[in-house]
Write an enzyme that holds these catalytic residues in place. Sequence first.
Site, PDB file in Angstrom:
ATOM      1  N   GLU A  20       7.263  -2.023 -16.442  1.00 22.36           N
ATOM      2  CA  GLU A  20       7.149  -0.575 -16.285  1.00 22.36           C
ATOM      3  C   GLU A  20       8.082  -0.007 -17.348  1.00 22.36           C
ATOM      4  O   GLU A  20       9.289   0.051 -17.167  1.00 22.36           O
ATOM      5  CB  GLU A  20       7.592  -0.105 -14.896  1.00 22.36           C
ATOM      6  CG  GLU A  20       7.292   1.374 -14.691  1.00 22.36           C
ATOM      7  CD  GLU A  20       8.473   2.243 -14.285  1.00 22.36           C
ATOM      8  OE1 GLU A  20       8.277   3.447 -14.097  1.00 22.36           O
ATOM      9  OE2 GLU A  20       9.598   1.751 -14.176  1.00 22.36           O
ATOM     10  N   ASP A  42      10.579  -2.950 -12.610  1.00 25.23           N
ATOM     11  CA  ASP A  42      10.881  -1.524 -12.534  1.00 25.23           C
ATOM     12  C   ASP A  42      11.855  -1.142 -13.653  1.00 25.23           C
ATOM     13  O   ASP A  42      12.832  -1.851 -13.901  1.00 25.23           O
ATOM     14  CB  ASP A  42      11.506  -1.237 -11.156  1.00 25.23           C
ATOM     15  CG  ASP A  42      11.674   0.245 -10.879  1.00 25.23           C
ATOM     16  OD1 ASP A  42      10.662   0.951 -10.854  1.00 25.23           O
ATOM     17  OD2 ASP A  42      12.823   0.689 -10.703  1.00 25.23           O
ATOM     18  N   ASP A  75       3.183  -1.958   6.645  1.00 23.07           N
ATOM     19  CA  ASP A  75       4.047  -3.141   6.649  1.00 23.07           C
ATOM     20  C   ASP A  75       3.291  -4.362   6.133  1.00 23.07           C
ATOM     21  O   ASP A  75       2.082  -4.310   5.888  1.00 23.07           O
ATOM     22  CB  ASP A  75       4.625  -3.377   8.052  1.00 23.07           C
ATOM     23  CG  ASP A  75       3.554  -3.311   9.130  1.00 23.07           C
ATOM     24  OD1 ASP A  75       2.468  -3.872   8.902  1.00 23.07           O
ATOM     25  OD2 ASP A  75       3.777  -2.670  10.177  1.00 23.07           O
ATOM     26  N   ASP A  99       4.575   2.089  14.026  1.00 20.22           N
ATOM     27  CA  ASP A  99       5.700   2.992  13.744  1.00 20.22           C
ATOM     28  C   ASP A  99       5.329   4.034  12.691  1.00 20.22           C
ATOM     29  O   ASP A  99       6.166   4.826  12.264  1.00 20.22           O
ATOM     30  CB  ASP A  99       6.957   2.213  13.321  1.00 20.22           C
ATOM     31  CG  ASP A  99       6.767   1.460  12.007  1.00 20.22           C
ATOM     32  OD1 ASP A  99       5.649   1.515  11.438  1.00 20.22           O
ATOM     33  OD2 ASP A  99       7.723   0.815  11.546  1.00 20.22           O
ATOM     34  N   ASP A 119      -0.559  -0.138   8.731  1.00 21.51           N
ATOM     35  CA  ASP A 119       0.576  -0.276   9.654  1.00 21.51           C
ATOM     36  C   ASP A 119       0.160  -1.168  10.824  1.00 21.51           C
ATOM     37  O   ASP A 119      -0.778  -0.832  11.534  1.00 21.51           O
ATOM     38  CB  ASP A 119       0.964   1.132  10.134  1.00 21.51           C
ATOM     39  CG  ASP A 119       2.007   1.119  11.235  1.00 21.51           C
ATOM     40  OD1 ASP A 119       2.757   0.123  11.318  1.00 21.51           O
ATOM     41  OD2 ASP A 119       2.071   2.099  11.986  1.00 21.51           O
TER      42      ASP A 119
HETATM   43  C1  NOJ Z   1       9.898   3.681 -11.170  1.00 17.97           C
HETATM   44  C2  NOJ Z   1       9.269   3.620  -9.828  1.00 17.97           C
HETATM   45  O1  NOJ Z   1       7.873   3.505  -9.983  1.00 17.97           O
HETATM   46  C3  NOJ Z   1       9.671   4.882  -9.108  1.00 17.97           C
HETATM   47  O2  NOJ Z   1       8.960   5.052  -7.907  1.00 17.97           O
HETATM   48  C4  NOJ Z   1      11.151   4.848  -8.878  1.00 17.97           C
HETATM   49  O3  NOJ Z   1      11.566   6.065  -8.314  1.00 17.97           O
HETATM   50  C5  NOJ Z   1      11.907   4.640 -10.193  1.00 17.97           C
HETATM   51  N1  NOJ Z   1      11.315   3.631 -11.014  1.00 17.97           N
HETATM   52  C6  NOJ Z   1      13.341   4.244  -9.915  1.00 17.97           C
HETATM   53  O4  NOJ Z   1      13.405   2.948  -9.409  1.00 17.97           O
END
Ligand code: NOJ
Length: 543
Positions: free
Chosen positions: A283, A224, A46, A42, A38
Amino acid sequence: MTQDLAHSVRPSAEARAQAEGWWRSAVIYQVYVRSFADSDGDGIGDLRGIRERLPYLAELGVDALWLTPFYASPQADGGYDVADYRAVDPLFGQLSDADDLVREAHRLGLRVIVDIVPNHTSDQHVWFRAALAGEPEGAARARYHFRPGRGAGGELPPNDWESVFGGPAWTRTTGPDGTPGEWYLHLFAPEQPDLNWDNPEVRAEFESVLRFWLDLGVDGFRIDVAHGMVKAPGLPDIGRTEQAKLIGAQVLPFFDQDGVHEIHRGWRQLLDSYAGERIGVAEAWAPTPERLALYVRPDELHQAFNFQFLTCAWGAGPMREVIDQSLAATLSVGAPTTWVLSNHDVVRHTTRYGGGEQGLRRARAAALLMLALPGSAYVYQGEELGLPEVVDLPDEVRQDPAFFRGDGQEGTRDGCRVPLPWSGGAAPYGFGPGGSWLPQPAAWAQLSVEAQSGDPRSTLELYRSALVLRRELPGLGDGEMRWLEAPEGVLALSRPGFVCTLNTLGDEVTMPVPGRPVLATAALEFAGGTVRIPSDSCVWWAV
Ligand code: NOJ
């Protein structure tokens, strides 16, 4: 032990950055942005904080960083609810900070991968606000999945899908006059409405977003929910509850549909149109290594996270089986295998492996095993410090939406997201000039970067040595491996000029000395051509 040797040779930052096929062997460090460093006090990490700490990552010896989402977001799910994909959230800085961070990382020979969240937006995204304000059947709603409810008055959700975070995957809208209306789909929190990838506008917008960040200089994307963008036609019922338990165990009408591959093929073409080997990392939760390998076919993404390795139980048998399956599956499509032990969604592996001293011993050993395997490896921030999961966070500080939606999900994701300890004897341990958004345990004073630096027995120095050796020893990284005969409970793997032995047992084992020890997670004892390898430990040998 020979950790000193490990520090002797360092390839220049420039040489590293130019390496062709860099991602096939890369060690990629996951920065959970709000918990790394940080700069402004805060209590929330960041981009500037990360930039100031880049020398630490360069010295650690990783090749790239993956930054979790730092885009404009109401933070309903730690930034995985994006309101503007081209803006930096003021919590984390501004666009110029992202630019500075990428440039500085490149100067130090580190590549930068950013997270892209294409399965859903935030409910505060301009598209979703327009959708809520728009008509049923209208163009604004066609970017998402809106449906009338079932039941006489539309009072039941359109199908039986459940949110990954618990509860139904549908939320009913309310008109300006308070009349209940259509429902919209959200596989995660209600603040994360799912996009409709059959809509060409959605596809075009994400291509434009990818270009925006590629033009800024990023080296790739962690995608993601890469397995979720396409839903089965007609959104059919699943016919059972506790659907979260099926994720990664079978193909579901909302996960791992074959249609996602066409999107990834398109993205690969886009990535390839940029110089410098920009990569896509999926992912993806797929039921088998073979189905996961489909994401990394030559014309699709470069890598996919190997969650089978992450979820594997401690033990020579299960670990060998997962390693074999993973290697066979990725080999069949010519992609490198990836290895990962922890991330921001799972209990830290020190704790998963039993916690306490045993957990730490195993975590250190697993790290050496992982870094000896062929392919690319992911390191989650803090694992190089041996951080355990924080299991006693008070309810009032928790932020994970899964915690609040309960039911089947334990809400355990805050415990692996506690800010890093850098230095000093009191919280926030150098995390920043203010506090920290989640409280750090008192015991973390001994685990800080400062406390571990220079101590040859520390986990941090173990990682540093391993990462240097990984570059130095030509047999490591991408390439072949084979198993050697070993006592029951021991894994012995061979790479060119190199052997790695992992004792997974609760007792020491005695075996013939396989080579010259170059790194070990525990002290070895030699006697007459044999070596005693302590329980839960791993050794690297040069041969
Ligand atoms: C996978 C991400 O790693 C996780 O943190 C997130 O909650 C879900 N996808 C939804 O985007």
